[in-house]
Design a protein around this motif. Structure first.
Motif, PDB file in Angstrom:
ATOM      1  N   UNK A  14     -39.385   9.437   5.670  1.00  0.00           N
ATOM      2  CA  UNK A  14     -38.743   9.664   6.891  1.00  0.00           C
ATOM      3  C   UNK A  14     -39.495  11.444   5.733  1.00  0.00           C
ATOM      4  N   UNK A  15     -38.741  11.410   4.346  1.00  0.00           N
ATOM      5  CA  UNK A  15     -38.738  12.240   3.327  1.00  0.00           C
ATOM      6  C   UNK A  15     -40.022  13.438   4.037  1.00  0.00           C
ATOM      7  N   UNK A  49     -35.839  -2.335   6.317  1.00  0.00           N
ATOM      8  CA  UNK A  49     -34.648  -2.285   7.412  1.00  0.00           C
ATOM      9  C   UNK A  49     -33.307  -2.385   7.038  1.00  0.00           C
ATOM     10  N   UNK A  50     -32.861  -1.984   5.804  1.00  0.00           N
ATOM     11  CA  UNK A  50     -31.657  -2.172   5.252  1.00  0.00           C
ATOM     12  C   UNK A  50     -31.894  -0.986   3.511  1.00  0.00           C
ATOM     13  N   UNK A  56     -38.450   4.318   6.372  1.00  0.00           N
ATOM     14  CA  UNK A  56     -39.072   4.146   7.863  1.00  0.00           C
ATOM     15  C   UNK A  56     -38.133   4.805   8.560  1.00  0.00           C
ATOM     16  N   UNK A  57     -38.756   5.641   9.418  1.00  0.00           N
ATOM     17  CA  UNK A  57     -38.001   5.632  10.330  1.00  0.00           C
ATOM     18  C   UNK A  57     -38.970   5.249  12.571  1.00  0.00           C
ATOM     19  N   UNK A  58     -38.296   4.936  13.094  1.00  0.00           N
ATOM     20  CA  UNK A  58     -38.624   4.122  14.401  1.00  0.00           C
ATOM     21  C   UNK A  58     -39.758   5.048  14.556  1.00  0.00           C
ATOM     22  N   UNK A  93     -32.604   5.148  15.050  1.00  0.00           N
ATOM     23  CA  UNK A  93     -32.423   6.863  14.245  1.00  0.00           C
ATOM     24  C   UNK A  93     -32.732   6.560  12.534  1.00  0.00           C
ATOM     25  N   UNK A  94     -33.242   7.095  12.379  1.00  0.00           N
ATOM     26  CA  UNK A  94     -33.663   7.831  10.478  1.00  0.00           C
ATOM     27  C   UNK A  94     -34.201   6.686   9.960  1.00  0.00           C
ATOM     28  N   UNK A  95     -33.656   6.455   8.436  1.00  0.00           N
ATOM     29  CA  UNK A  95     -34.411   5.628   7.617  1.00  0.00           C
ATOM     30  C   UNK A  95     -33.909   4.392   7.905  1.00  0.00           C
ATOM     31  N   UNK A  96     -34.954   3.196   7.341  1.00  0.00           N
ATOM     32  CA  UNK A  96     -34.376   1.832   7.253  1.00  0.00           C
ATOM     33  C   UNK A  96     -34.785   1.977   8.914  1.00  0.00           C
ATOM     34  N   UNK A  97     -34.812   2.470   9.620  1.00  0.00           N
ATOM     35  CA  UNK A  97     -35.204   1.750  11.318  1.00  0.00           C
ATOM     36  C   UNK A  97     -33.760   1.745  12.096  1.00  0.00           C
TER      37      UNK A  97
END
Length: 821
Positions: free
Chosen positions: A476-477, A534-535, A515-517, A204-208
């Motif tokens: 995401x934003x 992813x971090x 990015x999100x999922x 969920x949310x940023x960076x997967x």
């Protein structure tokens, strides 16, 4: 897989009454003539009619009785500004059950069998009618449950729930819904899960970002249901639940429409105001063959989605060659003047550093563009006014590109409110009153103009800056802070489609950041998107935490990207240069932490981009990452957390190992070696190959194990294999020790040992010692071992086990060895 597949006839049966007001029970069952005992198949059981509504997903193993995996007694939809729900059982008062909601009218049901892109299915569709006074004609809502007893390619079983409006729907937005919670349709609405599916992990949310428990809102992603007592799938099998289409408006709610508790409540985002005719939203349940754990379940789920979307990725220098970066945490990210001179001093120092791999590209960030309000109120972080060089930071302007002399990866998150580009292309304004958006005032191209705008922007980057890769950030934003994207069922996807089409037309690769999922799912159809961050940023610490987020990126056919890192401890200069906060550097920026960050970046299979200050680079450490020309030497899949760490026992106080254990492998059609990495362990840990390696070695596979030390000093030519070089006993991984070495990782390398006693240990100076970047074929022969070197420039040392002895060869790219003859 063939032994676990259902072979035989599918029998369809149903019982139904004749008129509305009587119970219509539709039961879909599959029987196997020769069903293997280790295969289970999913089936839908639905009751619909005047006496009530109920549904179940039943798992049947072999010819045994089925188990209910999940079930519910409500389906609901929000149209014409009202909630409409399926009829309750006859013995319940509708008002006490559903509050102010109106009752849907049962219309029809259809039962069919067939084959689609997923596989052979049994489908039941139920049609409902909502008859609001304000709408003419009434709204038809179609719900279906399509069961796939066995998937022909993946071998598991699946169910697809679909909800649609053949005639469209208006006034669908739910007043209380936000980007973080709320849906306009409840199908399915799971009120109960099997006891073996009561634990969940999601993204969920940023960076997967991985999360324990279910994800919610439009930033959520797939959920994996499993047993906390057995995340390895030995006695239970995980189930992956995921949207199957319309990814950017796929959401999930914490509760049902009336506030009651639910086990899983996916649906179309409740912020969407209307749905076009023919809109159909689908959700997938996938379960692998019995005995598979979390990693296998997610990987097979991702393989299915890749197959459905024909996923492919373009070539990308940023994931193939070593890179220097200027992202947040880089020593020169916050450079304010004469930045071109400072960066060129880094390149000069690197060029003069002996035995250090060549840097092949520059990730050019740090606010090099024109924006007089870069860090002031009323301006989104790092927004772009104009993609021209900031004369104070880069006095040489575009001449810096010529002086650096290598391809650039350029960065643009969004555009400032004062951007002149808005006069040329229609743009939308972000809505800073939306939750979490107060700091994000920006402009972004309108969906219908996105392709034209990004075609121009990317063309400008190529012609003026030598851009070979593009990094949009704050994705995401870019979505949740734009009202039009939240309210329209297709606007967000059209915007992303435009960016992707522009990159493909310009022959560019992209890294998507923050990015999100949902973006990762959407990018299944975007070849230009090669990797996802992813971090979090290195600047804040913990950017080594890739184990679970990498799993999703890899499953969806993309490479995970760890953020930048230093190769030495530079805390003495970092605060002044801007590489660390004013209060000091995070503790993982130590010398030991540099080894950890470099190792993890390499083993993600994504970009490896360091960001040292001039003259502070550890060339020996970088030599473990790449060949002399900068070609990265990496494993065959991203490093991911081992399944054992998904159970609560892993972190249990007083008895758990704690810390982080990850694994990956090297090999072509089958692995010829595995890697296990541990760091920050609370207690010692000894891996078990059958439990902790993926893919799982066969029962007959023998492995030679060694502790990676970067030198191979214990494996000298013509010495004894057992004299400290390697052993068939798996070494114990030590607990972390408080102090400067707390973040120092331990890596075990396990090589396949042939029946003849020969085995490849590989290039012991590299992290990924047996990488397919070095070896294209490694196979046992009747008398020894055949090795075919991949095509590369230069010579590398190759260590092999030759019975009880060690043999070290000097191998050129393309060379072939038939050992043991």
């Amino acid at each position: 897989r063939s032994s676990g597949r259902i072979q035989g006839a599918i029998r369809l049966s149903w019982v139904m009454a004749k008129a509305w007001g009587a119970l219509v029970a539709i039961t879909l069952l599959a029987r196997s003539v020769q069903a293997a005992s280790d295969h289970r198949s999913f089936h839908c059981v639905i009751e619909a009619g005047g006496a009530g509504f109920a549904w179940k997903v039943v798992a049947q193993t072999g010819t045994g009785s089925g188990e209910v995996m999940m079930e519910g007694k409500i389906a609901a939809v929000h149209v014409a500004n009202e909630w409409w729900v399926t009829p309750p059982p006859a013995n319940l008062d509708p008002e006490s059950t559903h509050g102010d909601a109106k009752l849907l009218e049962f219309v029809d049901r259809k039962e069919t069998t067939g084959t689609d892109d997923i596989g052979s299915y049994i489908d039941v569709e139920v049609q409902w009618r909502a008859s609001p006074a304000s709408t003419s004609p009434p709204v038809l809502w179609e719900t279906s449950c399509r069961a796939y007893p066995v998937l022909p390619h993946e071998g598991g079983t699946a169910v697809v729930f679909s909800s649609g409006f053949s005639g469209g729907a208006t006034d669908t937005a739910v007043p209380s819904a936000t980007a973080d919670d709320g849906v306009l349709s409840h199908w399915p609405l799971a009120q109960m899960l099997h006891t073996n599916l009561t634990t969940a992990v999601s993204w969920e949310g940023e960076f997967l970002g991985p999360t324990s428990g279910l994800s919610h809102g439009v930033a959520g992603g797939p959920n994996v249901f499993y047993s906390d007592m057995d995340p390895l799938g030995r006695t239970t099998t995980p189930v992956v639940a995921s949207p199957l289409n319309h990814f950017k408006v796929a959401s999930s709610s914490h509760t049902s429409f009336d506030g009651s508790a639910v086990a899983w409540a996916p649906g179309t985002a409740g912020t969407v105001k209307s749905l076009p005719a023919g809109f159909k939203h689908s959700w997938l349940l996938y379960s692998p063959e019995m005995g598979a754990g979390v990693t296998a379940a997610v990987r097979e789920y991702g393989s299915l989605l890749q197959r459905l979307h024909n996923t492919s990725r373009v070539d990308d220098i940023t994931v193939e060659k070593l890179q220097y970066q200027t992202d947040n945490g880089a020593e020169y990210c916050f450079c304010t003047e004469e930045c071109d001179t400072k960066l060129l001093s880094v390149k000069t120092a690197l060029d003069g550093l002996a035995d250090t791999p060549a840097v092949a590209s520059l990730s050019f960030q740090g606010g090099w563009w024109k924006n007089p309000k870069l860090h002031t109120a009323g301006c989104a972080p790092w927004c772009v006014t104009s993609w021209e060089a900031n004369a104070t930071k880069f006095p040489s302007g575009e001449g810096f590109k010529e002086k650096w002399g290598q391809p650039f990866q350029l960065y643009a998150p969004y555009f400032c409110r004062d951007t002149p580009y808005a006069a040329q292309w229609p743009m939308l304004d972000s809505n800073t009153s939306l939750p979490g958006c107060s700091a994000y005032a920006f402009k972004t191209p309108e969906p219908d103009s996105a392709e034209a705008f990004y075609t121009w922007l990317m063309g400008y980057g190529k012609s003026h800056w030598g851009m070979s890769s593009f990094e949009p950030d704050f994705l995401h934003q870019n979505f949740v802070c734009v009202s039009e994207f939240l309210a329209n069922a297709s606007a967000g996807q059209v915007w992303y489609d435009g960016m992707s089409a522009a990159a493909t037309a310009q022959d560019l690769a992209m890294q998507w950041c923050m990015a999100t999922p949902a973006e990762a799912l959407l990018a299944l159809s975007y070849p230009a998107v090669t990797n996802f961050r992813v971090t979090t940023d290195y600047y804040y610490g913990r950017s080594w935490d890739v184990g679970r987020s990498s799993l999703l990126a890899w499953a969806l056919g993309a490479r995970p990207s760890k953020d930048t890192f230093w190769t030495t401890n530079q805390s003495d200069v970092a605060v002044e240069l801007g590489g660390c906060p004013a209060g000091g550097c995070p503790p993982d920026h130590s010398a030991a932490g540099s080894v950890l960050h470099t190792l993890i970046a390499t083993m993600t299979t994504g970009p490896v981009g360091f960001s040292d200050a001039a003259g502070r680079t550890n060339g020996t450490l970088l030599s473990a990452v790449a060949l002399a020309d900068g070609t990265l030497v990496q494993p065959s899949r991203p490093v991911t957390a081992i399944d054992l760490t998904y159970g609560s026992a892993w972190t249990a106080t007083g008895s758990g190992h704690g810390g982080y254990v990850l694994s990956t492998h090297s090999g072509a059609s089958a692995p010829w070696g595995w890697y296990v990495i541990a760091h920050q362990l609370a207690t010692v840990f000894q891996p078990t190959p059958a439990r902790d390696l993926y893919p799982t070695p066969t029962d007959s596979t023998r492995l030679l194990w060694r502790v990676w030390d970067g030198t191979g000093a214990r494996c000298q030519n013509n010495t004894g294999l057992g004299d400290g070089c390697a052993s068939q006993t798996v070494p114990v991984m030590p607990a972390a020790v408080a102090g400067p070495d707390f973040y120092l990782p331990t890596m075990l390398v396990g090589s396949v040992l042939c029946p003849s006693g020969w085995g490849l240990l590989g290039d012991l100076t590299k992290f990924a010692t047996m990488s397919t970047d070095l070896f294209s074929v490694v196979e046992c022969t009747a008398v020894g071992l055949r090795i075919e070197m991949d095509s590369f420039v230069g010579t590398v040392p190759v260590t092999v086990a030759a019975g009880p002895r060690v043999l070290v060869l000097q191998a050129r790219g393309g060379e072939v060895f038939d050992l043991g003859k």
